[in-house]
Design an enzyme around this catalytic site. Structure first.
Site, short mmCIF file in Angstrom:
data_model
loop_
_atom_site.label_atom_id
_atom_site.label_comp_id
_atom_site.label_asym_id
_atom_site.label_seq_id
_atom_site.Cartn_x
_atom_site.Cartn_y
_atom_site.Cartn_z
N GLY A 231 0.98 -12.25 11.70
CA GLY A 231 1.14 -11.65 12.86
C GLY A 231 0.03 -10.86 13.48
N ILE A 232 0.23 -10.70 14.57
CA ILE A 232 -0.95 -9.98 15.56
C ILE A 232 -0.62 -8.36 15.42
CG2 ILE A 232 -2.08 -9.67 17.67
CD1 ILE A 232 -1.26 -12.40 18.49
N HIS A 233 -1.60 -7.65 14.98
CA HIS A 233 -1.18 -6.36 14.71
C HIS A 233 -2.18 -5.53 15.55
CE1 HIS A 233 -0.02 -2.69 12.32
NE2 HIS A 233 -1.22 -2.46 12.30
N PRO A 234 -1.51 -4.55 16.16
CA PRO A 234 -0.18 -3.76 16.39
C PRO A 234 0.55 -4.43 17.53
CG PRO A 234 -1.50 -2.13 16.86
CD PRO A 234 -2.39 -3.50 17.00
N GLU B 112 5.18 -8.81 16.26
CA GLU B 112 4.76 -9.00 14.82
C GLU B 112 5.94 -8.76 13.78
OE1 GLU B 112 1.50 -6.96 11.84
OE2 GLU B 112 2.14 -5.83 13.62
#
Length: 428
Positions: A401-404, A408
């Protein structure tokens, strides 16, 4: 208009992020509608230019079949021209529907009219529960107007009903009032003006109860009628649904008459979405004249309802998935989530919602994707491509995932509906 409403919410949130401003911030309706009309005009000019560049003749006339393979085109001056062709495509679209009650055409506007309305509509009653109805209600409320939505039966018919109710709840949090199970029976003008004052009399769909309300504007968004009644389809034997005016087609957009095809909103049983019509039209042209075989995928057609909190979906609604696959063959993963940009602004932590519907006996392939949250359209577009590639739950789990980000959340889904576990957010 959706963006205008979002900017208003951003102004409210900005104080929590340290922005300070003392002057009163207000919205200018005329400035917004002028900019919108200028943009629409540029799009129209761009389409005409594209047609010219492709050497496509644009005939500004009303067409009507007079016999097989022949149409009559009548322009605004009443001049008639006849054309013949080997193949025809019906893509006449739809027009807003009226209620058929006293005062509706005299005093009400439609969702089409709102974008060019020369004055701020004031306190508005939106009649209907379609995407257009909720979108109009949402951005009017986002501009600070008093908005009421009158609903005959259910919100967003044809969409996932759990999601539809969550959309409604999110709008109520913004101050939109819903009148459920009522339909207007009369609209009276009490005062003329821009806007004026209207009285709406409505009746319960479940009994004899009558209610009245005063509004500045009544906006109708109760559906649209297909423009197929005056184009001579009956003269050449094209079958049309008598009730809806829509044209039944096969899986290659072919009507009951082999040389007549149909795409877009006039097609029976297909999503009423502009990108779907464009895709179906492109693929039809490639099959007819380019030797291609690809057909339009109407199941995995992504769409978004642009309410203040956007709802994006692709694939099956949960109810439809149960109907097609049976409940015991499905696993539904879901969660509420709290966007980072909502935390500092102290907006509700349990409004945004994500859900995927998986087919257990097809490697947990994702057959339904649903998200209610900021920028849901951007999120859904990306996952729609993944679904075309056969997205599975395992592939989501394997994705970093790409946080934030809101997207995600789909890489960390763990709780199933069947488990009955709590999905409310309680902090980190």
């Amino acid at each position: 208009m959706h963006q205008a409403a979002l900017l208003g919410q951003a102004l409210t949130d900005s104080r929590k992020f340290g922005w300070e401003y003392n002057q009163q911030v207000k919205h200018n309706w005329e400035t917004m509608t002028e900019a919108i009309q200028n943009h629409i005009g540029s799009l129209t000019r761009g389409c005409r230019r594209a047609l010219r560049e492709k050497a496509v003749a644009h005939v500004n006339s009303c067409g009507e079949f007079v016999e097989h393979h022949k149409i009559k085109a009548t322009n605004g001056k009443g001049q008639e021209t006849y054309y013949t062709a080997a193949k025809f495509v019906i893509a006449t679209g739809e027009r807003p529907r009226y209620l058929g009650i006293q005062g509706d055409k005299e005093y009400c506007i439609t969702s089409d009219d709102l974008f060019s309305l020369p004055y701020c509509p004031g306190a508005t009653l939106v009649v209907g529960a379609s995407p257009a109805a909720l979108e109009c209600a949402g951005f009017l409320a986002g501009l600070g107007l008093e908005v009421t939505v009158m609903v005959r039966s259910q919100l967003l018919r044809g969409f996932d009903q759990e999601m539809a109710e969550k959309v409604g709840s999110s709008m109520q949090q913004l101050g939109v009032r819903f009148l459920r199970k009522f339909v207007p029976v009369e609209v009276q003008q009490l005062e003329k003006g821009s806007p004026g004052k209207l009285k709406v009399v409505a009746q319960s769909t479940e009994g004899t109860e009558m209610i009245e309300g005063l509004y500045n504007t009544v906006l109708l968004a109760i559906g649209r009628d297909s423009c197929t009644k005056k184009i001579g389809l009956e003269k050449i034997g094209v079958k049309v649904n008598e009730k809806t005016g829509k044209v039944p087609v096969n899986d290659v957009e072919q009507s009951s008459v082999p040389y007549v095809y149909a795409v877009g909103d006039v097609v029976e049983g297909k999503p009423e979405l502009t990108p779907v019509a464009v895709q179906a039209g492109k693929l039809l042209a490639r099959r007819l004249f380019g030797g291609r075989l690809e057909k339009c995928d109407y199941i995995n057609a992504p769409t978004v309802v642009f309410t203040p909190l956007e709802y994006g979906c692709c694939g099956y609604a949960e109810e439809k998935a149960v109907e097609v696959y049976r409940k015991e063959n499905l696993e539904v993963y879901h969660t509420l989530f709290w966007p980072l940009e909502w935390t500092v602004a102290r907006r509700d932590s349990n409004t945004c919602y994500a859900k995927i519907i998986c087919s257990k006996f097809d490697n947990d392939r994702v057959i339904g994707f649903h998200v209610l949250g900021p920028k849901a359209g951007e999120i859904t577009q990306g996952f729609a491509a993944a679904m075309k590639c056969g997205l599975t739950k395992q592939l989501l789990d394997d994705t970093i995932g790409i946080h934030p980000t809101c997207a995600e959340v789909f890489t960390t889904l763990e709780i199933t509906k069947s488990s009955g576990l709590d999905i409310t957010q309680k902090g980190c």
